[in-house]
Scaffold this motif. Structure first.
Motif: not given
Lengths: 274, 127
Positions: A110, A113, A140, A142, A195, A199, A201
């Protein structure tokens, strides 16, 4: 013949071989060349100018060719490797085996990331992020951090049911199968998955995360499924469209194959299931 | 990988110029555009979409710009003086290279989304 399998059905050995080939491409610098190419097209493809890789009809053949090039690079390291696909409408949680420490590793911590487990964690030293938009050199993620869910099977079905491949203005505002799959319009399939992972991506340098290839292998499979369901529909536009790749025009950066050349994936690979 | 030395230095200088005054940076290009067309210079009008604010500790700025790197966006956005690549979608929404797959309503919203994604680290200038 290359067979692309659902990642959920890979054996431990198949996962190990894929990971090893990815890391070898990373070590030699070949991997980062793909990241650079992708970002160049992300930056250059515009709704009112030339567009090849994204927000245009050639989104699907461009990425099919891009994945073929990448798969061939992997196979130059280990001929037994094929790109698996991630059916995100089925494996839709952070607990999916895809994110296990024996495969792609999990979500990021958290505080920043950073992915901290699996073969692509920064601590391994095997996966430096070199082609980047900010100063962070670690992978990273999320997963689910955006608050939106991955697409459902019903949403996928609704897009596969669309009978027209693409239509004017042939960009992010278009109606039709391609743009609903790409996700600038409607239920949004492909963009939403970028989405959801978060990170790198979510950025123009999204191929930094190896899940990029598994995501796009599934997008590619959905295109093949759409073709099977709509045998009387085909790639559009056919000819004479400014700034857009027509059916018989070559695509940058390769300049040697057209959307028409790439319509039949079975010349190159098959899928484990229809 | 972006050249971390020369290009960064050049961008840094541009960022300082913007920091000194976004409006003065915009005005000369408008004047030269008017000269180019040979007509009288239009009266300066406030640029409705300019912004310059501190968001979560980062200075974000946006202003109209012409051509070049912006691929027709006609707009330049900066985070702490470093240009953020932004793009306007056909439906009027905006994305940036930092949040490419998640359109938002305005360049300012794209800048704020980038600040949230950056979590305090510097943006690198794009090629």
């Amino acid at each position: 013949m290359t067979v692309r399998k659902n990642q959920a059905n890979l054996t431990a050995d198949e996962k190990r071989r894929l990971v090893a080939a990815l890391i070898e491409l990373k070590r030699t610098g070949r991997y980062d060349g793909f990241v650079t190419t992708h970002n160049a097209f992300i930056l250059g493809d515009t709704d009112n100018g030339e567009r090849v890789g994204h927000r245009s009809p050639s989104f699907l053949p461009w990425h099919r060719r891009f994945l073929l090039e990448f798969e061939r690079a992997l196979q130059s390291v280990d001929a037994s490797v094929a790109l698996p696909y991630w059916d995100w409408s089925a494996d839709r949680t952070t607990r999916a085996a895809l994110w296990g420490p024996d495969f792609l590793g999990g979500t990021g911590r958290s505080v920043d990331g950073r992915v901290t487990d699996g073969p692509f964690a920064a601590s391994t030293g095997d996966w430096p992020i070199s082609v980047r938009v900010d100063t962070r050199t670690y992978l990273r993620r999320s997963l689910g951090g955006s608050g939106r869910q991955l697409p459902t099977p019903a949403e996928v079905e609704s897009v596969l049911a669309m009978s027209t491949y693409d239509m004017a203005p042939w960009n992010s505002a278009s109606d039709g199968f391609r743009n609903h799959l790409e996700g600038w319009r409607g239920v949004n399939l492909h963009n939403r998955v970028h989405v959801w992972v978060g990170g790198q991506m979510g950025t123009g340098v999204s191929p930094n995360d190896p899940v990029f290839w598994l995501h796009h292998a599934y997008v590619d499979k959905l295109w093949a499924e759409w073709q099977r369901r709509h045998p009387d529909s085909g790639y559009l536009p056919l000819a004479g469209t400014p700034d857009v790749v027509d059916r018989g025009e070559t695509m940058k950066p390769w300049n040697d194959s057209t959307p028409a050349d790439l319509l039949d994936h079975t010349r190159h690979y098959t899928f484990d299931t229809a | 990988m972006p050249d971390p030395t020369r290009r960064h230095a050049l961008r840094g200088a541009a960022g300082l110029a913007v920091t000194a005054g976004a409006f003065t940076a915009v005005s000369p290009s408008r004047a030269s555009a008017a000269d180019h067309h040979g007509g009288p210079a239009p009266a300066p009008s406030p640029a409705p979409f300019d912004f310059d604010e501190v968001y979560r500790g980062r200075r974000i700025q946006g202003r109209p710009s012409g051509g070049g790197h912006h691929h027709g966006a006609g707009y330049a956005v900066f985070v702490d003086g470093v240009e953020l690549h932004v793009m306007r979608n056909a439906d009027g929404t905006w994305i940036s290279v930092v949040s490419h797959y998640d359109p938002v309503p305005s360049p300012r919203a794209a800048a704020r989304a980038a600040v949230e994604e950056l979590r305090g680290v510097p943006l690198l200038p794009f090629n």
